[in-house]
Design a protein around this motif. Structure first.
Motif, mmCIF file in Angstrom:
data_model
loop_
_atom_site.group_PDB
_atom_site.id
_atom_site.type_symbol
_atom_site.label_atom_id
_atom_site.label_comp_id
_atom_site.label_asym_id
_atom_site.label_seq_id
_atom_site.Cartn_x
_atom_site.Cartn_y
_atom_site.Cartn_z
ATOM 1 N N GLY A 43 0.822 -1.216 0.000
ATOM 2 C CA GLY A 43 0.000 0.000 0.000
ATOM 3 C C GLY A 43 0.849 1.256 0.000
ATOM 4 N N GLY A 44 1.940 1.217 0.790
ATOM 5 C CA GLY A 44 2.845 2.361 0.844
ATOM 6 C C GLY A 44 3.564 2.587 -0.471
ATOM 7 N N LEU A 45 3.813 1.531 -1.226
ATOM 8 C CA LEU A 45 4.444 1.676 -2.535
ATOM 9 C C LEU A 45 3.459 2.204 -3.578
ATOM 10 C CD1 LEU A 45 6.588 -1.594 -2.813
ATOM 11 C CD2 LEU A 45 7.462 0.745 -2.777
ATOM 12 N N ALA A 46 2.230 1.698 -3.516
ATOM 13 C CA ALA A 46 1.252 2.054 -4.546
ATOM 14 C C ALA A 46 0.680 3.456 -4.359
ATOM 15 C CB ALA A 46 0.119 1.026 -4.547
ATOM 16 N N ALA A 47 0.430 3.846 -3.101
ATOM 17 C CA ALA A 47 -0.242 5.127 -2.836
ATOM 18 C C ALA A 47 0.474 6.323 -3.452
ATOM 19 C CB ALA A 47 -0.426 5.315 -1.328
ATOM 20 N N PRO A 48 1.810 6.460 -3.311
ATOM 21 C CA PRO A 48 2.474 7.625 -3.906
ATOM 22 C C PRO A 48 2.372 7.657 -5.427
ATOM 23 C CG PRO A 48 3.879 6.615 -2.250
ATOM 24 C CD PRO A 48 2.763 5.669 -2.503
ATOM 25 N N PHE A 49 2.483 6.507 -6.088
ATOM 26 C CA PHE A 49 2.389 6.485 -7.545
ATOM 27 C C PHE A 49 1.037 7.014 -8.011
ATOM 28 C CE2 PHE A 49 5.893 3.493 -7.047
ATOM 29 C CZ PHE A 49 6.721 3.851 -8.108
ATOM 30 N N ILE A 50 -0.012 6.595 -7.313
ATOM 31 C CA ILE A 50 -1.361 7.050 -7.688
ATOM 32 C C ILE A 50 -1.561 8.506 -7.280
ATOM 33 C CG2 ILE A 50 -3.825 6.672 -7.314
ATOM 34 C CD1 ILE A 50 -3.133 3.713 -6.735
ATOM 35 N N GLY A 51 -1.236 8.811 -6.013
ATOM 36 C CA GLY A 51 -1.479 10.149 -5.486
ATOM 37 C C GLY A 51 -0.666 11.217 -6.190
ATOM 38 N N ILE A 52 0.637 10.976 -6.372
ATOM 39 C CA ILE A 52 1.504 11.977 -6.999
ATOM 40 C C ILE A 52 1.086 12.221 -8.453
ATOM 41 C CG2 ILE A 52 3.868 12.420 -7.778
ATOM 42 C CD1 ILE A 52 4.833 11.014 -5.226
ATOM 43 N N LYS A 53 0.705 11.161 -9.161
ATOM 44 C CA LYS A 53 0.268 11.321 -10.558
ATOM 45 C C LYS A 53 -0.978 12.194 -10.647
ATOM 46 C CE LYS A 53 0.065 10.705 -14.978
ATOM 47 N NZ LYS A 53 1.042 11.397 -15.865
ATOM 48 N N LEU A 54 -1.962 11.941 -9.769
ATOM 49 C CA LEU A 54 -3.196 12.736 -9.789
ATOM 50 C C LEU A 54 -2.913 14.193 -9.448
ATOM 51 C CD1 LEU A 54 -5.678 10.246 -8.045
ATOM 52 C CD2 LEU A 54 -5.544 10.826 -10.481
#
Length: 677
Positions: free
Chosen positions: A657-668
Motif C-alpha cells: 500500500g505504501g508503494l502504490a499510494a504515492p504512484f497514484i497520489g503523486i500522478k493525480l
C-alpha cells in the motif's frame, strides 16, 4: 461499557485546541525532540527567507514556486504537530474534568465537636469523614463503619453499583465515586497528591512522557535515515551542476523532505500517546508508556487461579445421593436448606437449581427457623414448621448430628466424600432428621470463556502458567478445564518469583496479575505487573499497571492493546519507508531525464516536468500525514496471530500500500500542478 470509550475520536473543541497547540509546538526547542520534523522546520524557514529576500539568495525568478514550497512545508510541520497535539489533547480534556471534580468536591469531616464541611483538598491521611446517600466520596479510603451501595461508574465504567462495607474485602473506596444508598464512615488513606484522582490526572497529563526503548530505537533509525538522505541531497547539487541542471535550494529542500521518513516521524509521538490513552480508556492505570509497550511483547503470562481463572467462591457443581436416596430428591432438600442461606455456598445451590431447571417448593421453608452456620457446629439449616429439621454442612458434623438423633450413616457416604476431596472439591452433607440424603459437590468453578481466552493467547504466541495453592490433583483438573499451558500446584509467593525469573532468564517477557500483599514481590519482578484496584496498597505500589475494574483476566486485553500499539507503529513505519521508496522513483527520474535521457525508462509516472514532480510529491507528502492521523489514534485493527503472519500481513497491506499510494497520489496531483505551473 465505559462511556469514555464511546467518545468520538474528533470533536470541535478537541480539534480547536489541537490547532492552537500545533502553532505553539513550532517552537524550535520543542521541535528538536523530533529530529525528522526539526529538519523539515529548518527547511521551511530557509525557503521562507528565500521568499522574503530572494535577492540575497540569487533567486529572483522563482518567488512563486518558493512560496508554494514554503506553504506546503509549513503545513507538513503543522500536520505533524497537530497529530501529537490531538493525542495529547484527549488526555488533557480528561485531566481538566478530573481537576474540576477534585477541586469542587466537599467532605463531611468528623471532628471532636461534630461534623464539619471542608473542601476535599483539605483532607489528610487518617481523617474520618461521613458520606451520605447521594454524596460523592471525596478521597480514597477504607470504610470503617456502615454498609453502602457505591456507584463507581465514573471510575470503572461499570453501571451496576457495588457494595462497600467495613472490615471486608470490599472496604476500599475511591475518591470521585458516589454513594447511592445508606451511609458510611470512611478513613482517608491518601494525602493530597497521592489519591486515585491525582494519579489519574498525572497519567492523562503524561503525554509528555519519556520515550520507550523501542521508540528511542526507531527514532534513532529515522534520524540515521534523515542524515543519509541529507548527504545524498547535498551531493546532488554538484552532480546537477556538472550535468548542467539548475537545482535551486528550494528544490533540493523539497527533495530532502520527500525522501526522509516524514510520515512516521510526524506520527511517531502521537502513536505512543494514543496507545497510553487507549489503555486509560480501558480503565487501566499505566504507570509508564514502557509498561504498555512491554505488554505487547509478552511471551509468558502468570495468573493466579482464585479470582482470575476461577470465581474464587466454592459453588455447587453436582449432587451425589447416598444410600437409598434418589438423585431427584437430594437437590430438592439441599435447596430447601439453602432458601434462607445467604452464604456463597447457599446461593450457589439455588443458582444450580435454576440453571438446570430443577423445581422445588420454596413454600415449605416459609415460617421455618433458619439455623445459620457456626464455626462450632460447622452446619447450617432450617427447622420447618411441620417439625422436620434440615441440615447441611461438613460431612463429619452432619454425621454426628444424625447419629445423635438415632439415625444411621448410609453406605457410600465416606467413599464419595473422599472422592470429592481427592479432586479438590468440598463435600457438604445434606440430612433431614435421622437420614443423610447425600452430598453437595462444591468446587471453585472456572469462569465462562476462559478456555477461549487462553486459546486466543496461544494464537498470540503467549504461554500461560496458572499458580495455585491447591493440591496437584485439583490444580491439574482446573488447568485442564481452563486450558492453560502449565500450572504450579501448592505454590507459595517465592514460587511465583522463581518461575518469573526462570522465564526472564530464558529471554522472555513476563506478565502477572495479583491483588494481595503476598503477590507484591512477583508483581515487582514481572515485566508487566497488573494489580487490582481493590487489592492491597503493597500490590498496587509494586505493579506498573492498576486495573480499575479489578478484573484479573483483563491482562489479556492489556496485552492486546500493547500489541496493537506495536503493530500500529510497525505498520505506519512500513508504510512510511515504502512511501519514500516510491517517491524516490517518482522524483529523481523526472528531475534528471532531461540531462540523462536513459532515465526516462524509470519515469513510469510520466510526470509533467521536474518542478511539477517536486511540488506534486511535496503536496502528497503533506496530505498523507493528516490522512493517517485517525489510524494512528485508533490503532491498527488487531487480530490474534503469530509473529510471522503478522509481519506478512503488514508487509502485504502497508508495504505494498505504501508503494502504490504515492504512484497514484503523486500522478493525480501532478495533473493539476502541471497545469498551474
Amino acid at each position: 461499557m465505559n462511556d469514555s470509550r464511546k467518545k468520538k475520536l474528533l470533536t470541535p473543541e478537541l480539534v480547536g485546541a489541537a490547532l492552537k497547540d500545533s502553532l505553539i509546538k513550532l517552537n524550535p526547542v520543542a521541535m528538536m525532540k523530533n529530529p525528522v520534523m526539526f529538519v523539515v522546520e529548518i527547511g521551511t524557514v530557509l525557503v521562507l527567507l528565500m521568499v522574503l529576500f530572494p535577492a540575497a539568495f540569487d533567486a529572483p525568478g522563482s518567488r512563486g514556486f518558493n512560496a508554494a514550497v514554503f506553504f506546503i512545508l509549513l503545513f507538513t510541520v503543522l500536520f505533524a504537530n497537530f497529530a501529537e497535539a490531538l493525542a495529547e489533547g484527549r488526555g488533557k480534556a480528561q485531566a481538566d474534568t478530573l481537576k474540576r471534580t477534585k477541586t469542587e468536591m466537599k467532605a463531611n469531616k468528623v471532628t471532636e465537636t461534630g461534623i464539619k464541611t471542608v473542601l476535599s483538598t483539605e483532607l489528610r491521611k487518617g481523617d474520618l469523614i461521613v458520606v451520605e446517600q447521594g454524596e460523592m466520596i471525596p478521597g480514597d479510603g477504607e470504610v470503617v463503619e456502615g454498609v453502602a451501595s457505591v456507584d463507581e461508574s465514573a471510575i470503572t465504567g461499570e453501571s451496576a453499583p457495588v457494595m462497600k462495607e467495613a472490615g471486608g474485602d470490599f472496604s476500599s473506596v475511591t475518591g470521585g465515586t458516589r454513594v447511592v444508598s445508606d451511609r458510611i464512615k470512611v478513613r482517608i488513606t491518601a494525602d493530597p497528591g497521592e489519591s486515585f484522582i491525582d494519579r489519574m490526572i498525572s497519567l492523562v497529563e503524561g503525554a509528555k512522557r519519556q520515550k520507550t526503548p523501542n521508540e528511542i530505537a526507531l527514532n534513532t533509525l529515522l534520524t540515521s535515515l534523515t542524515l543519509i538522505f541529507l548527504i545524498v541531497v547535498v551531493t546532488l547539487g554538484p552532480i546537477a551542476g556538472y550535468l548542467d541542471i539548475d537545482l535551486e535550494i528550494p528544490v533540493l529542500i523539497s527533495l530532502l523532505v520527500c525522501l526522509i521518513p516524514t510520515t512516521i516521524g510526524g506520527l511517531l509521538s502521537a502513536i505512543g500517546i494514543a496507545g497510553m490513552d487507549r489503555v486509560t480508556r480501558f480503565n487501566v492505570l499505566a504507570m509508564s508508556g514502557k509498561a504498555v509497550e512491554a505488554a505487547g511483547d509478552i511471551n509468558t503470562m502468570i495468573l493466579d487461579k482464585t479470582g482470575t481463572i476461577t470465581f474464587g467462591n466454592r459453588m455447587a457443581s453436582d449432587f451425589i445421593p447416598v444410600g437409598s436416596c434418589s438423585r431427584e430428591l437430594l437437590p430438592v432438600w439441599a435447596a430447601i436448606g439453602s432458601v434462607k442461606d445467604d452464604t456463597p455456598e447457599g446461593r450457589s445451590v439455588l443458582d444450580y437449581m435454576k440453571k438446570h431447571g430443577i423445581s422445588y417448593d420454596a413454600a415449605i421453608a416459609e415460617g421455618g427457623e433458619f439455623i445459620p452456620f457456626q464455626a462450632e457446629t460447622r452446619m447450617s439449616g432450617i427447622d420447618l414448621t411441620d417439625g422436620r429439621k434440615v441440615r447441611k454442612g461438613a460431612v463429619d458434623a452432619v454425621r454426628q448430628w444424625v447419629q445423635a438423633q438415632g439415625g444411621d450413616v448410609p453406605e457410600g457416604l465416606d467413599a464419595n466424600a473422599s472422592a470429592i476431596a481427592a479432586e479438590g472439591g468440598t463435600p457438604l452433607a445434606v440430612a433431614v432428621d435421622k437420614k443423610i440424603y447425600g452430598l453437595i459437590y462444591l468446587k471453585d468453578t472456572v469462569k465462562p470463556g476462559m478456555k477461549e481466552r487462553f486459546d486466543q493467547l496461544r494464537r498470540m504466541g503467549i504461554r500461560t502458567i496458572m499458580c495455585t495453592g491447591d493440591n496437584p490433583l485439583t490444580a491439574a483438573t482446573i488447568a485442564r478445564e481452563a486450558g492453560v499451558d502449565d500450572y504450579i500446584a501448592e505454590s507459595k509467593p517465592e514460587d511465583k518469583i522463581a518461575v518469573i525469573r526462570r522465564e526472564q532468564a530464558a529471554g522472555k517477557l513476563v506478565a502477572m496479575t495479583g491483588d494481595g500483599t503476598n503477590d507484591a514481590p512477583a508483581l515487582a519482578q514481572a515485566d508487566v505487573g497488573l494489580a487490582m484496584n481493590s487489592g492491597t496498597a503493597a500490590a498496587k505500589e509494586a505493579a506498573n499497571m492498576i486495573d480499575l475494574d479489578s478484573d484479573p483476566s483483563k491482562i489479556i486485553e492489556v496485552v492486546a492493546i500493547g500489541k496493537q500499539l506495536l503493530m500500529t507503529r510497525g505498520a505506519l513505519t512500513t508504510f512510511s519507508i515504502a512511501n519514500d521508496v516510491a517517491k524516490y522513483f517518482a522524483i529523481i527520474p523526472a528531475m534528471f531525464m532531461a540531462a540523462i535521457p536513459q532515465m526516462d525508462t524509470l519515469n513510469v509516472m510520466k510526470l509533467g516536468s521536474p518542478l511539477s514532480a517536486v511540488l506534486s510529491a511535496l503536496v502528497f507528502n503533506a496530505i498523507i500525514i493528516p490522512l493517517l492521523i485517525p489510524l494512528a489514534m485508533k490503532g491498527v485493527a488487531y487480530k490474534p496471530m503469530s509473529g510471522n503472519k503478522l509481519l506478512s500481513r503488514n508487509l502485504l497491506i502497508y508495504g505494498l500500500g505504501g508503494l502504490a499510494a504515492p504512484f497514484i497520489g503523486i500522478k493525480l496531483i501532478d495533473l493539476v500542478v502541471h497545469v498551474w505551473i
